[in-house]
Design an enzyme around this catalytic site. Structure first.
Site, PDB file in Angstrom:
ATOM      1  N   ASP A  84       0.836  -1.207   0.000  1.00  0.00           N
ATOM      2  CA  ASP A  84       0.000   0.000   0.000  1.00  0.00           C
ATOM      3  C   ASP A  84       0.864   1.247   0.000  1.00  0.00           C
ATOM      4  OD1 ASP A  84      -2.804   1.242   2.007  1.00  0.00           O
ATOM      5  OD2 ASP A  84      -2.287   1.419  -0.111  1.00  0.00           O
ATOM      6  N   LYS A 123       1.947   4.656  -1.053  1.00  0.00           N
ATOM      7  CA  LYS A 123       1.416   5.856  -1.711  1.00  0.00           C
ATOM      8  C   LYS A 123       1.756   7.019  -0.789  1.00  0.00           C
ATOM      9  CE  LYS A 123      -3.095   4.671   0.204  1.00  0.00           C
ATOM     10  NZ  LYS A 123      -4.451   4.230  -0.057  1.00  0.00           N
ATOM     11  N   ASN A 165       0.647   7.207   2.826  1.00  0.00           N
ATOM     12  CA  ASN A 165       1.168   6.269   3.853  1.00  0.00           C
ATOM     13  C   ASN A 165       2.625   6.515   4.164  1.00  0.00           C
ATOM     14  OD1 ASN A 165      -1.233   5.029   4.162  1.00  0.00           O
ATOM     15  ND2 ASN A 165      -0.800   3.377   2.722  1.00  0.00           N
ATOM     16  N   ASP A 186       1.998   2.677   8.198  1.00  0.00           N
ATOM     17  CA  ASP A 186       0.696   2.073   7.875  1.00  0.00           C
ATOM     18  C   ASP A 186       0.852   0.711   7.212  1.00  0.00           C
ATOM     19  OD1 ASP A 186      -2.420   3.530   6.784  1.00  0.00           O
ATOM     20  OD2 ASP A 186      -1.865   1.540   7.508  1.00  0.00           O
ATOM     21  N   THR A 199      -7.404   3.970  -3.265  1.00  0.00           N
ATOM     22  CA  THR A 199      -7.303   4.431  -4.634  1.00  0.00           C
ATOM     23  C   THR A 199      -6.687   3.337  -5.492  1.00  0.00           C
ATOM     24  OG1 THR A 199      -6.089   5.887  -6.094  1.00  0.00           O
ATOM     25  CG2 THR A 199      -5.092   5.493  -3.964  1.00  0.00           C
TER      26      THR A 199
END
Ligand SMILES: CC(=O)NC[C@@H]1CCN(c2c(Cl)cnc3[nH]c(-c4cn(C)nc4C)nc23)C1
Length: 284
Positions: A138, A140, A143, A156, A174
């Site tokens: 994840d 991005k 995070n 995260d 997203t």
């Protein structure tokens, strides 16, 4: 105040709670100071009721189990956790400069040297994770936090798993950062591996330099463009940076650059001044 006896590891005592720092997906995060030793941290408070409703208690257990075993300058440290009847509290490292995406929105886009420095730090953090067979999954800007001295703090780990993996929980974030192999309807046995983080790193570098994600579009169009690796790189992006992005945003996972090749890419090496090798472009 949280008047609970807490994690034994560091003999942590009571905490004085400071200002709210923001909201994670399932909880609120507060600045806090541990009373006895006075060290500053971030307390992520999650309500068990919400966790049960969100059916994320397994994810949280995985997040805490994975993150508490990690120790790296570019990964947000989880010092410990505790719970009472209503709450689970994570004791996290405090990142002094807050959320990376706010810096990116404010500056619109980063300079090539700042983007390269962050890329080197991300590659270092991901190499550490992949050596432990942990896929973040994840990656991005939302995070990623920035530490007091301007260094990346990957955080995260709610979506991280041990590689290789088959996703079970539906992804509700997203689509922009998902690689082709995670959005194409799963063919039997189609699992994915650490290479998903390399794709996401390519998307991240693009967003650092351009100010928006490469496949940003309507959900249907984004899905189609990701599946085809259909993106174009604006001419203001240097040729070396474009070269690195193109070698990461490759539909076939096995053809993507490795993290070693990212760290040795001319664009990354060029911007990592020797003097800063230790703190920013560390070859961990
Ligand atoms: C990646 C992530 O979990 N983001 C959501 C949470 C919001 C605050 N969280 C923080 C966490 Cl978990 C740790 N450190 C932080 N520092 C800050 C912050 C610092 N400034 C100056 N402004 C802010 C905001 N926030 C945090 C994380």
């Amino acid at each position: 105040l949280i008047e609970q006896p807490v994690a034994k590891t560091f003999h942590l005592g009571m905490f004085d709670i400071g200002k709210p720092l923001g909201k994670g997906k399932f909880g609120r995060v507060y600045l806090a100071r541990e009373r006895e030793q006075g060290f500053v941290c971030a307390l992520k408070v999650l309500y068990k009721k919400e966790l049960l409703q969100g059916r994320v208690e397994k994810q949280l257990r995985r997040e805490t189990e994975i993150q508490s075993n990690l120790r790296h300058p570019n990964i947000l440290n989880l010092y410990g956790y505790f719970h009472d009847s209503k709450r689970v509290v994570l004791i996290l490292e405090y990142a002094g400069q807050g959320e990376l995406y706010r810096h990116l929105r404010k500056e619109n886009r980063f300079s090539e040297s700042k983007a390269a420095k962050y890329t080197a730090q991300m590659a270092s953090a991901l190499r550490y994770l992949h050596r432990k067979h942990v896929i973040h999954r994840d990656i991005k800007p939302e995070n990623i936090l920035v530490g007091t001295y301007g260094n990346i703090k990957l955080s995260d780990f709610g979506w991280s798993v041990h590689a290789p993996s088959q996703r079970r929980t539906t992804y509700c974030g997203t689509l922009d950062y998902l690689p082709p192999e995670m959005i194409v309807p799963r063919t039997p046995g189609n699992s994915y591996d650490e290479k998903v983080d390399l794709w996401a790193l390519g998307v991240l570098i693009y967003e650092f330099l351009v100010g928006e994600a490469p496949f940003e579009d309507t959900p249907v169009a984004t899905t189609r463009r990701i599946a085809r690796g259909d993106m174009n790189i604006p001419s203001f992006v240097s040729a070396e940076a474009a070269d690195l992005i193109k070698k990461l945003l490759v539909v076939d996972p096995q053809k993507r650059l490795s993290l070693d090749e990212v760290e040795q890419h001319p664009w990354v090496v060029k911007h990592c001044r020797k003097s800063e090798i230790i703190s920013t472009c560390k070859k961990s």
